[in-house]
Design a protein around this motif. Structure first.
Motif, short mmCIF file in Angstrom:
data_model
loop_
_atom_site.label_atom_id
_atom_site.label_comp_id
_atom_site.label_asym_id
_atom_site.label_seq_id
_atom_site.Cartn_x
_atom_site.Cartn_y
_atom_site.Cartn_z
N ALA A 89 8.69 12.86 -8.52
CA ALA A 89 8.27 11.47 -8.32
C ALA A 89 6.84 11.36 -7.83
CB ALA A 89 9.21 10.78 -7.33
N GLY A 90 6.27 12.44 -7.33
CA GLY A 90 4.92 12.38 -6.80
C GLY A 90 4.95 12.36 -5.28
N ALA A 91 3.81 12.50 -4.70
CA ALA A 91 3.70 12.57 -3.25
C ALA A 91 3.93 11.19 -2.63
CB ALA A 91 2.33 13.08 -2.85
N LEU A 92 4.84 11.15 -1.69
CA LEU A 92 5.09 9.92 -0.94
C LEU A 92 4.11 9.90 0.23
CD1 LEU A 92 6.85 7.41 -0.63
CD2 LEU A 92 8.42 8.77 0.75
N LEU A 93 3.34 8.85 0.33
CA LEU A 93 2.29 8.75 1.34
C LEU A 93 2.79 8.29 2.71
CD1 LEU A 93 -0.51 7.11 -0.85
CD2 LEU A 93 -0.39 9.48 -0.04
N ARG A 94 4.10 8.16 2.90
CA ARG A 94 4.66 7.62 4.13
C ARG A 94 4.11 8.31 5.38
NH1 ARG A 94 10.29 9.07 4.21
NH2 ARG A 94 9.40 11.00 4.92
N ASP A 95 4.15 9.63 5.42
CA ASP A 95 3.75 10.35 6.62
C ASP A 95 2.24 10.37 6.83
OD1 ASP A 95 6.43 10.80 7.12
OD2 ASP A 95 6.43 12.77 6.18
N ALA A 96 1.47 10.13 5.80
CA ALA A 96 0.01 10.10 5.92
C ALA A 96 -0.52 8.67 6.02
CB ALA A 96 -0.62 10.80 4.72
N ALA A 97 0.34 7.69 5.94
CA ALA A 97 -0.08 6.28 5.89
C ALA A 97 -0.95 5.88 7.08
CB ALA A 97 1.13 5.36 5.77
N GLY A 98 -0.58 6.31 8.27
CA GLY A 98 -1.35 5.96 9.46
C GLY A 98 -2.78 6.45 9.40
N GLU A 99 -2.97 7.66 8.89
CA GLU A 99 -4.31 8.24 8.75
C GLU A 99 -5.14 7.51 7.70
OE1 GLU A 99 -5.41 10.61 10.83
OE2 GLU A 99 -3.42 10.49 11.78
N ILE A 129 -0.87 -8.81 0.40
CA ILE A 129 -0.98 -7.37 0.62
C ILE A 129 -0.56 -6.64 -0.66
CG2 ILE A 129 -0.14 -5.42 1.99
CD1 ILE A 129 0.39 -7.43 4.27
N SER A 130 -1.35 -5.66 -1.07
CA SER A 130 -1.04 -4.86 -2.26
C SER A 130 -0.12 -3.70 -1.91
CB SER A 130 -2.32 -4.28 -2.87
OG SER A 130 -3.13 -5.31 -3.37
N ILE A 131 0.77 -3.39 -2.82
CA ILE A 131 1.67 -2.25 -2.66
C ILE A 131 1.06 -1.04 -3.35
CG2 ILE A 131 3.93 -1.32 -3.28
CD1 ILE A 131 5.05 -4.17 -2.98
N ARG A 132 0.96 0.06 -2.61
CA ARG A 132 0.44 1.32 -3.16
C ARG A 132 1.55 2.16 -3.79
NH1 ARG A 132 -5.19 2.69 -2.07
NH2 ARG A 132 -4.43 4.62 -2.93
N GLN A 133 2.71 2.19 -3.11
CA GLN A 133 3.84 2.99 -3.58
C GLN A 133 5.14 2.32 -3.16
OE1 GLN A 133 3.46 6.82 -1.64
NE2 GLN A 133 2.62 7.74 -3.48
N ALA A 134 6.18 2.61 -3.91
CA ALA A 134 7.53 2.22 -3.53
C ALA A 134 8.46 3.36 -3.96
CB ALA A 134 7.95 0.92 -4.21
N HIS A 135 9.34 3.74 -3.07
CA HIS A 135 10.28 4.81 -3.37
C HIS A 135 11.65 4.40 -2.86
CE1 HIS A 135 12.54 8.51 -2.52
NE2 HIS A 135 12.00 8.92 -3.65
N ALA A 136 12.62 4.43 -3.74
CA ALA A 136 14.00 4.09 -3.37
C ALA A 136 14.84 5.35 -3.39
CB ALA A 136 14.57 3.06 -4.33
N GLY A 137 15.49 5.64 -2.29
CA GLY A 137 16.39 6.79 -2.22
C GLY A 137 17.60 6.56 -3.11
N ASP A 138 18.10 7.62 -3.67
CA ASP A 138 19.24 7.56 -4.57
C ASP A 138 20.53 7.52 -3.76
OD1 ASP A 138 21.37 8.24 -6.31
OD2 ASP A 138 20.00 9.28 -7.65
N PRO A 139 21.35 6.49 -3.94
CA PRO A 139 22.58 6.39 -3.16
C PRO A 139 23.57 7.53 -3.41
CG PRO A 139 22.49 4.65 -4.81
CD PRO A 139 21.18 5.36 -4.84
#
Length: 175
Positions: A89-99, A129-139
């Motif tokens: 899916a590509g790199a999820l920026l969640r953990d780097a978002a603050g930086e 606000i623009s969305i950069r990424q969206a990732h939905a976990g698979d149930p």
């Protein structure tokens, strides 16, 4: 529709690995990471080959279990078709978002409710606000699937109550 396809896929995978829980863990990890298996049984992340040893170490199994899993997948026409076409899916920026001065909203919801992503995106768009990424976990893969949305700028805390009003939403975290 998507949930039915995923359930059908998992039913097929579970059936093939009945009695082989270690192989099931390997298959789950391959799907979770978006790895693919080519016709020769080699495992890839996009175009990078993943060694059996590395994957075995990550899952906590023997390398022979990885090889046996790949062979089982290749023997089944339907599974082979799924696993040959997987992509990361590509790199999820969640953990780097603050930086990066991005915003993050994580939504835990009932995945059977349609429109959660659309409603959340609408709330964000209405604030300009623009969305950069969206990732939905698979149930089928995650015990508690989450929708993670990364935004160009931080999410205003005042939107928290609006996210919670979306039908099916259980919890919301804004970072």
């Amino acid at each position: 529709m998507y949930i039915n396809v995923v359930k059908c896929m998992w039913k097929q995978i579970k059936h093939r690995f009945e009695g082989y829980p270690s192989r099931m863990y390997v298959a789950r990890k391959i799907i979770d990471l978006g790895f693919r298996i080519d016709r020769n049984g080699k495992i890839y992340c996009d175009d990078v080959e993943i060694s059996d040893v590395a994957l075995a170490r990550a899952v906590g199994v023997d390398r022979r279990t990885v090889r046996a899993t790949a062979n089982t997948i290749l023997e089944d026409e339907k599974l082979r078709g799924i696993f040959e076409n997987m992509m990361p899916a590509g790199a999820l920026l969640r953990d780097a978002a603050g930086e990066l001065d991005f915003g993050v909203v994580e939504i835990e919801a009932d995945a059977r409710n349609p429109g959660i992503l659309a409603a959340a995106a609408r709330l964000i768009a209405d604030k300009g606000i623009s969305i950069r990424q969206a990732h939905a976990g698979d149930p089928e893969l995650d015990e508690t699937p989450r929708l993670t949305i990364i935004t160009e700028t931080p999410i205003p805390g005042g939107l928290l109550k609006d996210f919670l009003k979306i039908d099916g939403v259980k919890r919301v975290s804004i970072y």
